[in-house]
Design an enzyme around this catalytic site. Sequence first.
Site, short mmCIF file in Angstrom:
data_model
loop_
_atom_site.label_atom_id
_atom_site.label_comp_id
_atom_site.label_asym_id
_atom_site.label_seq_id
_atom_site.Cartn_x
_atom_site.Cartn_y
_atom_site.Cartn_z
N GLU A 73 0.85 -1.20 0.00
CA GLU A 73 0.00 0.00 0.00
C GLU A 73 0.88 1.24 0.00
O GLU A 73 2.03 1.19 0.41
CB GLU A 73 -0.88 0.02 1.26
CG GLU A 73 -2.35 -0.25 1.01
CD GLU A 73 -3.11 0.91 0.38
OE1 GLU A 73 -2.52 1.78 -0.27
OE2 GLU A 73 -4.35 0.92 0.53
N ASP A 74 0.30 2.34 -0.46
CA ASP A 74 1.04 3.60 -0.42
C ASP A 74 1.06 4.19 0.98
O ASP A 74 2.09 4.61 1.48
CB ASP A 74 0.45 4.61 -1.44
CG ASP A 74 -1.06 4.81 -1.31
OD1 ASP A 74 -1.71 4.13 -0.49
OD2 ASP A 74 -1.59 5.67 -2.04
N ASP B 46 -3.44 5.45 6.62
CA ASP B 46 -3.86 6.72 7.20
C ASP B 46 -4.88 6.45 8.31
O ASP B 46 -4.49 6.02 9.39
CB ASP B 46 -4.41 7.59 6.05
CG ASP B 46 -4.77 8.99 6.46
OD1 ASP B 46 -4.04 9.59 7.26
OD2 ASP B 46 -5.80 9.52 5.98
N PHE C 17 -0.91 16.31 4.83
CA PHE C 17 -1.35 15.70 3.58
C PHE C 17 -0.19 15.72 2.59
O PHE C 17 0.34 16.77 2.25
CB PHE C 17 -2.57 16.43 3.00
CG PHE C 17 -3.21 15.64 1.91
CD1 PHE C 17 -4.04 14.57 2.21
CD2 PHE C 17 -2.95 15.93 0.57
CE1 PHE C 17 -4.61 13.81 1.20
CE2 PHE C 17 -3.50 15.16 -0.44
CZ PHE C 17 -4.34 14.10 -0.12
N ASP D 184 -1.70 11.10 -4.58
CA ASP D 184 -2.33 12.20 -5.32
C ASP D 184 -3.12 13.15 -4.44
O ASP D 184 -3.48 12.84 -3.31
CB ASP D 184 -3.32 11.61 -6.34
CG ASP D 184 -4.58 11.07 -5.66
OD1 ASP D 184 -4.45 10.22 -4.75
OD2 ASP D 184 -5.69 11.52 -6.00
N ARG E 15 0.85 12.65 -8.72
CA ARG E 15 1.34 11.27 -8.55
C ARG E 15 2.73 11.09 -9.16
O ARG E 15 3.49 10.23 -8.77
CB ARG E 15 0.39 10.28 -9.24
CG ARG E 15 -0.98 10.16 -8.59
CD ARG E 15 -1.69 8.92 -9.15
NE ARG E 15 -3.11 8.89 -8.87
CZ ARG E 15 -3.66 8.39 -7.77
NH1 ARG E 15 -2.91 7.90 -6.81
NH2 ARG E 15 -4.96 8.37 -7.61
P1 IMP Z 1 -7.30 5.42 4.90
O1 IMP Z 1 -8.45 4.55 4.56
O2 IMP Z 1 -7.75 6.68 5.62
O3 IMP Z 1 -6.18 4.74 5.66
O4 IMP Z 1 -6.77 6.03 3.56
C1 IMP Z 1 -5.98 5.35 2.72
C2 IMP Z 1 -5.98 5.99 1.35
O5 IMP Z 1 -6.24 7.40 1.42
C3 IMP Z 1 -4.63 5.85 0.77
O6 IMP Z 1 -4.51 4.66 0.03
C4 IMP Z 1 -4.52 7.11 -0.08
O7 IMP Z 1 -5.05 6.88 -1.36
C5 IMP Z 1 -5.36 8.13 0.62
N1 IMP Z 1 -4.57 9.04 1.50
C6 IMP Z 1 -4.49 9.06 2.84
N2 IMP Z 1 -3.65 10.02 3.28
C7 IMP Z 1 -3.17 10.61 2.17
C8 IMP Z 1 -2.22 11.69 1.95
O8 IMP Z 1 -1.62 12.29 2.85
N3 IMP Z 1 -2.00 12.01 0.65
C9 IMP Z 1 -2.60 11.38 -0.41
N4 IMP Z 1 -3.47 10.38 -0.24
C10 IMP Z 1 -3.75 10.00 1.03
MG MG Z 2 -4.51 4.61 -2.22
#
Ligand code: IMP
Ligand code: MG
Length: 182
Positions: free
Chosen positions: A97-98, A101, A152, A159, A165
């Site tokens: 995963e990237d 969060d 962020f 992105d 990206r």
């Molecule tokens: P989560 O479900 O809140 O953990 O979010 C995960 C997804 O939100 C990631 O796979 C990203 O696509 C996006 N995301 C969360 N934080 C960031 C950020 O700081 N920059 C860009 N995308 C983010």
């Molecule tokens: Mg993502």
Amino acid sequence: MENNIQEVLISQAQIEERVSQLARELSREYAGKNPVFVGVLKGVVMFFADMVKHITVPCQIDFMCISSYSGTESTGTAVVKKDVSVDLKGRHVVILEDIFDTGTSLDFTYRYLLSKEPASLKICTFLDKPSRRKPEITLKPDYVGYEIPNAFVVGYGLDYNEYYRNLPYIGILKPEVYENAE
Ligand code: IMP
Ligand code: MG
């Protein structure tokens, strides 16, 4: 585009070094296990390609896509837009995963892939923002590239509204960029 970056948080050189370290660690742990690396699109593309290039054991790759963010806030719900094509039953699977969060997306992905009965299922995330985790999420990443503060970030696959990206580093987006847009 680069005018909208407040600060470079992780440079291209730092990324390269950390990714090759992580790939060495995974190559050691998955020797003889024929792992399947599953990337969650689209944010993972750069991390995924860099990681698998440095994996030195036989492996397979696959991708899935779940419903994603719009803007800077998670919607909280997810659907599978594209499923994996390799049969994961009995396989050693590593989710790439990237960013981890709030945890909502990975928690969903983890439970979804677990239902395919892999022999093992681990999580490798390039970035981790533990300060943003929702309290109900108990899932922990097994491998983390960098732990980052609550900002962020964009670049290296990540992105803001599908832009940035292509930046080769991780940068903090100037808050006025999304504050003015919403
Ligand atoms: P989560 O479900 O809140 O953990 O979010 C995960 C997804 O939100 C990631 O796979 C990203 O696509 C996006 N995301 C969360 N934080 C960031 C950020 O700081 N920059 C860009 N995308 C983010
Ligand atoms: Mg993502």
